[in-house]
Write an enzyme that holds these catalytic residues in place. Structure first.
Site, PDB file in Angstrom:
ATOM      1  CE  LYS A   1      41.668  15.560  82.104  1.00  0.00           C
ATOM      2  NZ  LYS A   1      41.434  16.704  81.515  1.00  0.00           N
TER       3      LYS A   1
HETATM    4  N1  PPE Z   1      42.709  22.412  81.790  1.00  0.00           N
HETATM    5  C1  PPE Z   1      42.476  21.637  81.249  1.00  0.00           C
HETATM    6  C2  PPE Z   1      41.086  22.260  79.685  1.00  0.00           C
HETATM    7  C3  PPE Z   1      42.909  20.503  81.131  1.00  0.00           C
HETATM    8  O1  PPE Z   1      42.909  19.647  80.742  1.00  0.00           O
HETATM    9  C4  PPE Z   1      43.598  20.038  82.560  1.00  0.00           C
HETATM   10  C5  PPE Z   1      44.507  18.759  82.576  1.00  0.00           C
HETATM   11  C6  PPE Z   1      42.857  21.479  83.885  1.00  0.00           C
HETATM   12  C7  PPE Z   1      42.141  22.281  83.197  1.00  0.00           C
HETATM   13  C8  PPE Z   1      43.492  21.455  85.549  1.00  0.00           C
HETATM   14  O2  PPE Z   1      42.762  20.118  86.234  1.00  0.00           O
HETATM   15  P1  PPE Z   1      42.948  19.040  86.945  1.00  0.00           P
HETATM   16  O3  PPE Z   1      44.471  17.383  85.869  1.00  0.00           O
HETATM   17  O4  PPE Z   1      42.287  18.133  87.267  1.00  0.00           O
HETATM   18  O5  PPE Z   1      43.607  19.443  87.897  1.00  0.00           O
HETATM   19  N2  PPE Z   1      44.825  18.367  81.864  1.00  0.00           N
HETATM   20  C9  PPE Z   1      45.596  17.078  82.285  1.00  0.00           C
HETATM   21  C10 PPE Z   1      45.425  16.523  80.412  1.00  0.00           C
HETATM   22  C11 PPE Z   1      46.648  17.304  79.999  1.00  0.00           C
HETATM   23  C12 PPE Z   1      47.422  16.279  78.952  1.00  0.00           C
HETATM   24  O6  PPE Z   1      48.034  16.324  77.854  1.00  0.00           O
HETATM   25  O7  PPE Z   1      46.135  15.168  78.600  1.00  0.00           O
HETATM   26  C13 PPE Z   1      45.875  16.450  83.114  1.00  0.00           C
HETATM   27  O8  PPE Z   1      46.668  17.345  83.055  1.00  0.00           O
HETATM   28  O9  PPE Z   1      46.920  14.988  83.517  1.00  0.00           O
END
Ligand code: PPE
Length: 305
Positions: free
Chosen positions: A159
């Protein structure tokens, strides 16, 4: 809409005023996208304020930095403490938590080794990510014309700040065309994920989601939903998903810390299933919110502040 400002931000070991949390313009991260971050939610549960899967998020953060030969100068227990201190200092019962490590100010040029790894924690109140009615009514999305990052280019299991240049292209294209979000395919044409969410498909009572090899972030909410599906006795598997399977699915939904479990009611202006919140999605939402709102915790996912 501007972020809802609070009092304090934790920066390199101390709590400072929100307005003073600044970095130098020659910080490596600004030029080269060299940051690793998390998005975590703290919920006000029936049993008090609790952070959802804090350890798992911090392990992913450490691993994101590791993929870039970088080490965050704090241990996981220290970061955990910093996060709790920041929540308490701002008097918040529920919030979104953004820990971020980045290559700071030192040397210039691509080589990051001469730049320190700095670490900060910000928290703020963040409501429904994809709109007020999204969780109930579902959202309208499109397939992105941009692919997710190809394997062995930018690691999508990290990330990392730089990854979100790709996400921004997907998101802006969707918004510009009147959609809430975009679904990206990987470079081989298989379904990957949204700009900031993982994706799930329900077909004939079974749930499918793309595996890590489809250029996805290994989402914590994704892992949680897979567990909750097992708890509910619903068959779930990782599978390569062709684009057309989305159009003919019974239900499709996004998962993410910000998005939680958001149903998708149409893709490319084609109705998905009945176009309303489906039974499987509803069941998973119910089980998810029983944890983060109800305070039920059979899997040890809640870390109380
Ligand atoms: N894919 C991506 C590309 C991603 O950024 C997130 C989280 C996820 C999947 C889901 O991961 P998780 O939160 O661990 O379930 N995206 C974060 C960022 C949002 C933003 O605009 O900044 C979030 O959901 O916190």
């Amino acid at each position: 809409m501007a972020v809802k400002k609070v009092e304090k931000i934790w920066m390199n070991g101390s709590l400072i005023n929100w307005d003073e949390a600044k970095i130098h313009v020659l910080s490596h991260v600004i030029h080269y996208g060299s940051s690793w971050f998390e998005g975590i939610r703290c919920y006000e549960t029936k049993r008090g304020s609790a952070i959802f899967r804090l350890d798992d998020h911090l392990i992913r953060l450490v691993n994101s930095a590791k993929m870039y030969r970088s080490e965050i100068p704090y241990t996981i227990p220290e970061m955990e403490q910093a996060i709790k201190d920041t929540i308490k200092a701002n008097g918040l019962k529920s919030c979104y938590i953004r820990p971020i490590a980045y290559r700071g100010y030192g040397d210039v040029g691509v080589n990051p080794f001469g730049c320190p790894v700095d670490f900060t924690v910000a928290v703020w109140e963040w409501g429904k990510y994809l709109g007020a009615e999204a969780l109930e009514k579902g959202i309208d999305v499109r397939f992105a014309s941009w692919n997710r990052n190809a394997a062995n280019t930018i690691p999508t299991m990290a990330k990392a700040g730089g990854n979100y240049m790709n996400s921004q292209l997907i998101k802006m294209e969707a918004i510009a065309d009147g959609y809430a979000e975009g679904i990206a395919l990987d470079v081989n044409g298989y379904v990957s994920e949204g700009s900031g969410e993982n994706i799930f498909v329900v077909k004939d009572g079974k749930i499918f989601t793309p595996p890590f090899i489809n250029s996805i972030l290994p989402g914590i909410t994704r892992a949680s939903v897979m567990q909750l599906a097992k708890d509910a006795g619903i068959e779930i598997s990782e599978m390569l998903i062709p684009r057309e399977m989305i159009y003919i699915a019974d239900e499709v939904f996004f998962t993410g810390t910000a998005a939680e479990i958001t149903p998708i009611r149409s893709v490319d202006r084609m109705k998905i299933g009945t176009g309303a919140l489906g039974d499987v999605t509803r069941e998973l939402q119910k089980r998810f919110f029983a944890v983060v709102e109800g305070g039920e915790d059979p899997h040890g996912w809640l870390n109380f502040v």
